[in-house]
Design a protein around this motif. Sequence first.
Motif, PDB file in Angstrom:
ATOM      1  N   ARG A   9       5.799   2.540  -2.999  1.00 52.47           N
ATOM      2  CA  ARG A   9       6.758   1.860  -1.394  1.00 52.47           C
ATOM      3  C   ARG A   9       7.967   2.881  -0.996  1.00 52.47           C
ATOM      4  O   ARG A   9       7.234   3.344   0.356  1.00 52.47           O
TER       5      ARG A   9
ATOM      6  N   ALA B 241       7.848   1.856   7.347  1.00 49.48           N
ATOM      7  CA  ALA B 241       6.776   2.264   7.645  1.00 49.48           C
ATOM      8  C   ALA B 241       6.590   2.921   7.918  1.00 49.48           C
ATOM      9  O   ALA B 241       4.737   2.750   7.405  1.00 49.48           O
ATOM     10  N   VAL B 242       5.982   3.108   8.825  1.00 50.11           N
ATOM     11  CA  VAL B 242       5.418   4.795   9.518  1.00 50.11           C
ATOM     12  C   VAL B 242       6.177   5.925   9.899  1.00 50.11           C
ATOM     13  O   VAL B 242       7.138   5.906  10.027  1.00 50.11           O
TER      14      VAL B 242
ATOM     15  N   ARG C 171       0.450   5.714   7.434  1.00 44.48           N
ATOM     16  CA  ARG C 171       1.452   3.842   7.420  1.00 44.48           C
ATOM     17  C   ARG C 171       1.395   2.948   5.743  1.00 44.48           C
ATOM     18  O   ARG C 171       0.216   3.330   5.416  1.00 44.48           O
ATOM     19  N   VAL C 172       2.722   2.844   5.661  1.00 38.36           N
ATOM     20  CA  VAL C 172       2.788   2.327   4.782  1.00 38.36           C
ATOM     21  C   VAL C 172       2.963   1.008   4.235  1.00 38.36           C
ATOM     22  O   VAL C 172       3.497   0.188   5.653  1.00 38.36           O
ATOM     23  N   THR C 173       1.618  -0.026   3.681  1.00 39.44           N
ATOM     24  CA  THR C 173       1.205  -1.164   3.998  1.00 39.44           C
ATOM     25  C   THR C 173       1.227  -1.987   2.171  1.00 39.44           C
ATOM     26  O   THR C 173       1.110  -1.395   1.697  1.00 39.44           O
ATOM     27  N   ASP C 174       1.325  -3.054   2.649  1.00 45.12           N
ATOM     28  CA  ASP C 174       0.703  -3.762   1.100  1.00 45.12           C
ATOM     29  C   ASP C 174      -0.191  -3.398   0.523  1.00 45.12           C
ATOM     30  O   ASP C 174      -0.187  -3.592  -1.011  1.00 45.12           O
ATOM     31  N   ASP C 175      -0.866  -2.787   1.108  1.00 44.94           N
ATOM     32  CA  ASP C 175      -2.212  -3.490   0.436  1.00 44.94           C
ATOM     33  C   ASP C 175      -2.849  -1.698   0.246  1.00 44.94           C
ATOM     34  O   ASP C 175      -4.335  -1.267  -0.667  1.00 44.94           O
TER      35      ASP C 175
ATOM     36  N   VAL D  16      -1.123   3.009   1.506  1.00 44.59           N
ATOM     37  CA  VAL D  16      -0.594   3.874   1.883  1.00 44.59           C
ATOM     38  C   VAL D  16      -1.722   4.838   2.956  1.00 44.59           C
ATOM     39  O   VAL D  16      -2.938   5.087   1.940  1.00 44.59           O
TER      40      VAL D  16
ATOM     41  N   THR E 221      -7.013   5.888   3.181  1.00 40.78           N
ATOM     42  CA  THR E 221      -6.285   5.280   2.385  1.00 40.78           C
ATOM     43  C   THR E 221      -5.815   5.673   0.672  1.00 40.78           C
ATOM     44  O   THR E 221      -6.823   6.843   0.240  1.00 40.78           O
TER      45      THR E 221
END
Length: 237
Positions: free
Chosen positions: A137, A153-154, A180-184, A186, A208
């Motif tokens: 995270r 997040a960004v 960008r940090v995402t649930d799927d 970075v 990714t």
Amino acid sequence: MGVLDRFEKGVERVVNNAFSHVGRNEVKPVDMASALRREIDDRAAVLGRDRTVVPNEFTIELSPEDFTQVEGWGAETLADELATNITEYAASQHYAFVGPVSVSFEEDGAHEPGRFHTRSASVRGNVAPATSTPNARHPLLDIDGQRYLLTGAVTVIGRGSEADIVVDDAGVSRKHLEIRVTDDGVVATDLGSTNGLYVEGHQVPAATLLDGNTLTIGRTRIMFWTGAASRQEDEEW
């Protein structure tokens, strides 16, 4: 030599011994550093087993006489040295910040010479000094030896002042790279830069990221860490 002693020596060096003859009733930089450390300890908030968050924005209220004195020393340089000292102290205590660390000075006629007051706040930003362990995270970027924990997040990296992380590299565009940090996962994305984004030596429009990946923009190398590899090694061991 203690950390505060090193701080005082460092400040003496960068401000050319401007405060070497501070009077008894005038504020001293080492006293400011001590007060900021107490402020951090007093306002530390435990949010989990491995996460204790402390303030990252600090204001030092000074008498008019002391404020003038600090301006004469070089307020911006002193503020930078204090911010560095706070960051080092936080790292030694395993504290975490939610945004970049900053120190500013404010003139307040209610204070007598030699006396000052500190106040602080936790202000969330997209990056923070890396004083805590990275994770999926909040991954970590090592940019030419400077480490940043991604708290938003960004995060935009570039040469322009509007970037979240400013890189001093003529080969880097003003807004060069987005993380960008995402649930799927970075994702690193080239923002239409002049010289492109390279991940593990290959030019890509986006990628990714995996723990330990190396990114290159201009002449600047960026290491990406989530700590996943280290945790896996510990589990296997």
